[in-house]
Design a protein around this motif. Structure first.
Motif, PDB file in Angstrom:
ATOM      1  N   THR A  50       0.864  -1.179   0.000  1.00 29.95           N
ATOM      2  CA  THR A  50       0.000   0.000   0.000  1.00 29.95           C
ATOM      3  C   THR A  50       0.897   1.224   0.000  1.00 29.95           C
ATOM      4  N   VAL A  51       0.675   2.142  -0.950  1.00 28.22           N
ATOM      5  CA  VAL A  51       1.546   3.310  -1.079  1.00 28.22           C
ATOM      6  C   VAL A  51       0.714   4.594  -1.090  1.00 28.22           C
ATOM      7  N   ASP A  52       1.383   5.704  -0.766  1.00 28.76           N
ATOM      8  CA  ASP A  52       0.825   7.038  -0.949  1.00 28.76           C
ATOM      9  C   ASP A  52       1.551   7.682  -2.121  1.00 28.76           C
ATOM     10  N   ILE A  53       0.885   8.574  -2.833  1.00 28.72           N
ATOM     11  CA  ILE A  53       1.488   9.231  -3.992  1.00 28.72           C
ATOM     12  C   ILE A  53       1.387  10.744  -3.817  1.00 28.72           C
ATOM     13  N   ILE A  54       2.534  11.417  -3.844  1.00 31.64           N
ATOM     14  CA  ILE A  54       2.578  12.873  -3.750  1.00 31.64           C
ATOM     15  C   ILE A  54       2.575  13.454  -5.157  1.00 31.64           C
ATOM     16  N   SER A  55       1.633  14.345  -5.415  1.00 29.33           N
ATOM     17  CA  SER A  55       1.553  14.999  -6.721  1.00 29.33           C
ATOM     18  C   SER A  55       2.651  16.043  -6.876  1.00 29.33           C
ATOM     19  N   HIS A  56       2.764  16.941  -5.882  1.00 27.99           N
ATOM     20  CA  HIS A  56       3.771  18.000  -5.919  1.00 27.99           C
ATOM     21  C   HIS A  56       3.843  18.647  -4.533  1.00 27.99           C
ATOM     22  N   TYR A  57       4.724  19.621  -4.405  1.00 28.28           N
ATOM     23  CA  TYR A  57       4.867  20.334  -3.140  1.00 28.28           C
ATOM     24  C   TYR A  57       4.491  21.802  -3.334  1.00 28.28           C
ATOM     25  N   GLU A  58       3.849  22.382  -2.320  1.00 30.50           N
ATOM     26  CA  GLU A  58       3.466  23.793  -2.369  1.00 30.50           C
ATOM     27  C   GLU A  58       4.003  24.523  -1.147  1.00 30.50           C
ATOM     28  N   GLY A  59       4.348  25.791  -1.348  1.00 27.34           N
ATOM     29  CA  GLY A  59       4.850  26.598  -0.255  1.00 27.34           C
ATOM     30  C   GLY A  59       3.749  26.943   0.741  1.00 27.34           C
ATOM     31  N   THR A  60       4.122  27.007   2.022  1.00 24.80           N
ATOM     32  CA  THR A  60       3.148  27.302   3.080  1.00 24.80           C
ATOM     33  C   THR A  60       3.130  28.773   3.465  1.00 24.80           C
ATOM     34  N   GLY A  61       4.111  29.538   2.968  1.00 22.35           N
ATOM     35  CA  GLY A  61       4.218  30.930   3.381  1.00 22.35           C
ATOM     36  C   GLY A  61       4.961  31.093   4.693  1.00 22.35           C
ATOM     37  N   GLU A  62       5.391  29.987   5.280  1.00 23.87           N
ATOM     38  CA  GLU A  62       6.174  30.019   6.503  1.00 23.87           C
ATOM     39  C   GLU A  62       7.617  29.609   6.183  1.00 23.87           C
ATOM     40  N   TYR A  63       8.550  30.043   7.037  1.00 21.67           N
ATOM     41  CA  TYR A  63       9.960  29.832   6.743  1.00 21.67           C
ATOM     42  C   TYR A  63      10.663  29.198   7.939  1.00 21.67           C
ATOM     43  N   ASN A  64      11.691  28.408   7.651  1.00 13.56           N
ATOM     44  CA  ASN A  64      12.453  27.769   8.720  1.00 13.56           C
ATOM     45  C   ASN A  64      13.572  28.695   9.200  1.00 13.56           C
ATOM     46  N   ASP A  65      14.392  28.203  10.089  1.00 15.82           N
ATOM     47  CA  ASP A  65      15.464  29.007  10.677  1.00 15.82           C
ATOM     48  C   ASP A  65      16.528  29.415   9.664  1.00 15.82           C
ATOM     49  N   PHE A  66      16.557  28.749   8.515  1.00 11.36           N
ATOM     50  CA  PHE A  66      17.550  29.072   7.487  1.00 11.36           C
ATOM     51  C   PHE A  66      16.978  30.012   6.426  1.00 11.36           C
ATOM     52  N   GLY A  67      15.745  30.478   6.633  1.00 14.75           N
ATOM     53  CA  GLY A  67      15.122  31.380   5.677  1.00 14.75           C
ATOM     54  C   GLY A  67      14.523  30.693   4.474  1.00 14.75           C
TER      55      GLY A  67
ATOM     56  N   GLU B 151      11.570  28.573   2.599  1.00 14.66           N
ATOM     57  CA  GLU B 151      10.125  28.390   2.733  1.00 14.66           C
ATOM     58  C   GLU B 151       9.795  26.920   3.005  1.00 14.66           C
ATOM     59  N   ILE B 152       8.920  26.689   3.939  1.00 17.53           N
ATOM     60  CA  ILE B 152       8.503  25.337   4.277  1.00 17.53           C
ATOM     61  C   ILE B 152       7.519  24.849   3.212  1.00 17.53           C
ATOM     62  N   MET B 153       7.819  23.702   2.641  1.00 15.25           N
ATOM     63  CA  MET B 153       6.981  23.126   1.578  1.00 15.25           C
ATOM     64  C   MET B 153       6.181  21.945   2.137  1.00 15.25           C
ATOM     65  N   GLU B 154       4.923  21.860   1.720  1.00 16.60           N
ATOM     66  CA  GLU B 154       4.061  20.756   2.153  1.00 16.60           C
ATOM     67  C   GLU B 154       3.630  19.931   0.949  1.00 16.60           C
ATOM     68  N   PRO B 155       3.528  18.614   1.120  1.00  9.59           N
ATOM     69  CA  PRO B 155       3.127  17.761  -0.005  1.00  9.59           C
ATOM     70  C   PRO B 155       1.635  17.877  -0.317  1.00  9.59           C
ATOM     71  N   VAL B 156       1.326  17.851  -1.605  1.00  4.09           N
ATOM     72  CA  VAL B 156      -0.059  17.755  -2.068  1.00  4.09           C
ATOM     73  C   VAL B 156      -0.236  16.345  -2.613  1.00  4.09           C
ATOM     74  N   TYR B 157      -1.126  15.573  -2.006  1.00  2.00           N
ATOM     75  CA  TYR B 157      -1.251  14.157  -2.339  1.00  2.00           C
ATOM     76  C   TYR B 157      -2.172  13.934  -3.539  1.00  2.00           C
ATOM     77  N   LEU B 158      -1.688  13.109  -4.455  1.00  2.00           N
ATOM     78  CA  LEU B 158      -2.535  12.635  -5.545  1.00  2.00           C
ATOM     79  C   LEU B 158      -3.482  11.566  -5.029  1.00  2.00           C
ATOM     80  N   ALA B 159      -2.977  10.686  -4.167  1.00  2.00           N
ATOM     81  CA  ALA B 159      -3.789   9.608  -3.597  1.00  2.00           C
ATOM     82  C   ALA B 159      -3.089   9.050  -2.381  1.00  2.00           C
TER      83      ALA B 159
END
Length: 227
Positions: free
Chosen positions: A106-123, A125-133
């Motif tokens: 059983t697998v998950d599939i990530i379509s792509h990643y999108e920016g959250t508008g938030e940033y980590n300590d290194f400046g 942008e934090i990216m979150e996965p958008v799931y295809l399924a």
């Protein structure tokens, strides 16, 4: 011609009487009967999960549209199976010779990643996965291949393939997540967690579009994404 039709319907009746009931997980579910057995192969994994035999259908049209659909078996109702191909019988449209595969992953599939508008300590942008399924049942095999590189020398690469319904519409830009054991440096122990795999190529030779509906299966070549 009449004799052929009777012979074909006798074959159909035999499968109904002596075969096992199967249920396609469509909406609504479709019940048929099958007499299938393990497919002979030199590959141990394929020999354990691939099947072939005879299956009943309502029509030739149904044979085409059910390829790539999940079904469960009366004799082993736990795992899902995928109908991978059908060869119509010339004696009756109610029976077809089929090849099927039992899902083992059983697998998950990530379509792509999108920016959250938030940033980590290194400046960054934090990216979150958008799931295809998520929770896609599939058949997966893994093999080890020794590669020779002039600079890196000889090393082992894991080559993985998955077979899944074509209606999943996976592409080479997607990421496949599969649970596997990896060594956690912080905990200093092996942990069972999701590992990323990159889709290297997709075999579409066993898929089709019937009346605007995607049918059939895809076979994808994966490599572990170590980026």
């Amino acid at each position: 011609m009449l004799g052929q039709l009777v012979d074909g319907m006798d074959f159909y009746s035999t499968i109904v009487d002596m075969g096992e009931e199967i249920t396609f997980l469509t909406d609504p579910p479709i019940k048929q009967y099958a007499s299938i057995t393990m497919h002979r192969t030199t590959n141990t994994t394929d020999g354990a999960y691939w099947y072939y035999g005879a299956m009943t259908f309502d029509s030739v049209e149904q044979q085409n549209t059910l390829v790539g659909e999940y079904f469960t078996r009366q004799t082993n109702s736990g795992p899902k199976n995928i109908l991978t191909s059908v060869m119509p019988e010339n004696t009756t449209p109610r029976v077809g010779t089929v090849y099927t595969v039992e899902c083992n992953e059983t697998v998950d599939i990530i379509s792509h990643y999108e920016g959250t508008g938030e940033y980590n300590d290194f400046g960054e942008e934090i990216m979150e996965p958008v799931y295809l399924a998520k929770g896609i049942d599939c058949y997966m095999t893994m093999t080890l291949e020794r590669l020779n590189n002039e600079t890196a020398g000889s090393f082992i690469q894991t080559i993985s393939t998955i077979t899944l319904p074509a209606k999943t519409t996976i592409s080479e830009q997607n990421i496949v997540l599969k649970n596997s054991f990896i060594f956690d440096e912080k905990q200093k122990k092996n942990v069972y967690q999701q590992v990323k795999y990159r889709v290297e190529s997709i075999d579409t030779s066993m898929m089709d579009v019937v009346d605007g509906k995607i049918v059939g299966v895809l076979k994808c070549l994966l490599t572990e994404d170590k980026r």
